[in-house]
Design an enzyme around this catalytic site. Structure first.
Site, PDB file in Angstrom:
ATOM      1  N   LYS A 132       0.889  -1.160   0.110  1.00  0.00           N
ATOM      2  CA  LYS A 132       0.045  -0.163   0.054  1.00  0.00           C
ATOM      3  C   LYS A 132       1.053   1.030  -0.037  1.00  0.00           C
ATOM      4  CE  LYS A 132      -4.420   0.507   0.084  1.00  0.00           C
ATOM      5  NZ  LYS A 132      -5.571  -0.469  -0.194  1.00  0.00           N
ATOM      6  N   ASN A 247     -15.662   5.857  -5.132  1.00  0.00           N
ATOM      7  CA  ASN A 247     -16.005   4.999  -6.201  1.00  0.00           C
ATOM      8  C   ASN A 247     -16.749   3.646  -5.716  1.00  0.00           C
ATOM      9  OD1 ASN A 247     -14.815   2.285  -7.604  1.00  0.00           O
ATOM     10  ND2 ASN A 247     -14.645   3.953  -9.188  1.00  0.00           N
ATOM     11  N   ALA A 248     -16.312   3.158  -4.765  1.00  0.00           N
ATOM     12  CA  ALA A 248     -17.176   1.738  -4.274  1.00  0.00           C
ATOM     13  C   ALA A 248     -18.558   2.166  -3.868  1.00  0.00           C
ATOM     14  CB  ALA A 248     -16.147   1.263  -3.026  1.00  0.00           C
TER      15      ALA A 248
HETATM   16  N1  GLU Z   1      -7.486   0.012  -3.333  1.00  0.00           N
HETATM   17  C1  GLU Z   1      -7.967  -1.264  -3.660  1.00  0.00           C
HETATM   18  C2  GLU Z   1      -7.992  -2.256  -2.455  1.00  0.00           C
HETATM   19  O1  GLU Z   1      -7.662  -2.036  -1.364  1.00  0.00           O
HETATM   20  C3  GLU Z   1      -7.378  -2.154  -5.059  1.00  0.00           C
HETATM   21  C4  GLU Z   1      -6.035  -2.364  -4.941  1.00  0.00           C
HETATM   22  C5  GLU Z   1      -5.477  -2.730  -6.395  1.00  0.00           C
HETATM   23  O2  GLU Z   1      -6.192  -2.786  -7.264  1.00  0.00           O
HETATM   24  O3  GLU Z   1      -4.297  -3.159  -6.269  1.00  0.00           O
HETATM   25  O4  GLU Z   1      -8.226  -3.344  -2.699  1.00  0.00           O
END
Ligand code: GLU
Length: 442
Positions: A132, A247-248
């Site tokens: 991350k 978005n989600a």
């Molecule tokens: N940010 C999204 C998550 O927390 C997607 C991560 C990604 O696609 O690498 O799952």
């Protein structure tokens, strides 16, 4: 230009900051997300009697980078922003995980989110590790030019850690396909050739995947559909509430209506919440948010607080914002039949116990929001092969991956007689541990 709340972070690993034994303290202090991530790991490790050497390795990120990012602001000044990239564990494949731009970002939040990515990719059985990134900034108070310079500058700093075979970022809270495009462009210049596979969640024109945009929500909807089937809950005409309208959350609204026939009776964002027992029209609400910057004050709605939204008597509650929304402050007042975690880490371990005891069916983030990274993986496959899939192929493969993971987690919950989060953690850590053993790390 408003000043942003960014501040430097301590470089040393943070100690366990506080243990919350009761709800009273947690009313004042939010629990440290990395402490929560470790508690979740320890709980699952105990159930399966995980080798303590493996456990100790899994309790820490393998690698992390702290960067200071100079950005020329529109007024001519240069601001120093602070950011991170944490590579938690790549035993199963290249590190993978989004980048957040948020004023409250901390190294421990990024560590927790990187750990959760590691477990998430393992639960979905996609050959990736977990990572991350984050930058402490307030993107809402920055111009598009400032955001572009920040995005490019961040990649110049962490780019040396990245690559299709090493670590592949993606969007997360307050980062967008446009930001991914700037980052892919900057990275390509660093390499001397187009290397768009370094990042996922890109616009279609730059090698993005069909249906990456609504993938997180779609994966969640598949989980809700399967949970309702298992519990014998009729979703058509039934109610949902969504906390978070990024978005989600906004795509979850659209798909809950379109695919499940549900009524979304309450939604909220960082500026406020709204309620209407007849349900909201997705398109009209999106238009209102586009014009005003918030869902608040949508015509025909009554205002409600985020706290009240979480406690509404609905069939499905979808936390789709940030961490720590459901804690021992409110867990005993949650009335939903199903809690579907589209956000990362919205429920604390104390609240998990309360929800489980009260028979509320929780679909853990590791499963519920994994549609995003799953389609990101499809995007990586498409970028490396240079062959792009039709929408229908993306949907079919997502459905397949999600269904297999839901089944495996359910079986683990039955086999070990544990709640769904612990079951998902068990599936994940067994897979990561197996890879570490095969590679001779332990
Ligand atoms: N940010 C999204 C998550 O927390 C997607 C991560 C990604 O696609 O690498 O799952």
């Amino acid at each position: 230009m408003q000043p942003s709340n960014d501040r430097p972070q301590p470089a040393a690993p943070t100690q366990e900051p506080f243990v919350l034994g009761d709800c009273l303290k947690s009313e004042v202090i939010k629990e440290n997300p990395f402490t929560i991530a470790k508690r979740q790991l320890d709980d699952a490790a105990e159930v399966i009697g995980l080798d303590p050497d493996i456990l100790e390795l899994l309790r820490w990120p393998m690698r992390e980078m702290h960067v200071t990012i100079p950005v020329k602001m529109d007024d001519g000044s240069v601001r120093a922003f602070h950011g991170f990239r944490v590579q938690y564990n790549d035993a199963r494949g290249p590190n993978k995980g989004g980048i957040r731009f948020h004023p409250d970002e901390t190294i421990d939040t990024v560590r927790a989110l990187a750990a959760w990515m590691t477990w998430k990719t393992a639960v979905l059985d996609i050959p990736l590790g977990g990572a991350k990134g984050g930058v402490i900034c307030n993107p809402k108070a920055m111009s598009p030019g400032e955001l572009e310079r920040l995005s490019r500058s961040y990649i110049r700093q962490v780019g040396r850690l990245l690559g299709l075979e090493k670590d592949v970022p993606a969007p997360d809270v307050y980062t967008t396909p446009q930001i991914m495009a700037w980052m892919a462009d900057e990275y390509s210049f660093m390499q001397g050739h187009n290397d768009f596979g370094v990042i996922t969640g890109k616009p279609l024109a730059l090698g993005g995947s069909a249906r990456r945009g609504d993938a997180t929500a779609r994966g969640g909807i598949i989980c809700i559909r399967e949970a309702a089937r298992m519990l014998g809950v009729e979703l058509r005409g039934n109610t949902a509430a969504i906390n978070g309208y990024g978005n989600a959350g906004s795509f979850a609204h659209k798909l809950a209506v379109e695919l499940l026939g549900m009524k979304v009776v309450a939604v909220s964002d960082s500026k406020g919440g709204i309620h209407n027992p007849d349900g909201f029209d997705h398109q009209a609400l999106m238009e209102h948010k586009r014009q005003t910057g918030s869902v608040a004050e949508f015509p025909g709605s009554t205002p409600l607080t985020n706290g009240d939204l979480l406690e509404l008597d609905v069939a499905v509650l979808i936390p789709a914002a940030l961490e720590d929304e459901i804690s021992c402050r409110n867990a005993k007042h949650i009335k939903a039949t199903i809690v579907a975690e589209l956000a990362n880490g919205p429920t604390t371990p104390d609240a998990d116990k309360v929800l489980h005891e009260r028979g509320i069916y929780l679909i853990p983030d590791l499963l519920c929001n994994a549609g995003g990274v799953t389609v990101s993986y499809f995007e990586m496959v498409q970028n490396s092969s240079g062959w792009y899939w039709e929408e229908e192929a993306v949907h079919r493969q997502l459905e397949k991956k999600m269904s297999a993971a839901i089944k495996t987690v359910h079986q683990a919950a039955v086999q070990y007689r544990v709640d769904n989060r612990t079951a998902a953690m068990i599936v994940a850590i067994r897979r990561v541990a197996e890879a570490m053993k095969l590679r001779g790390w332990v």
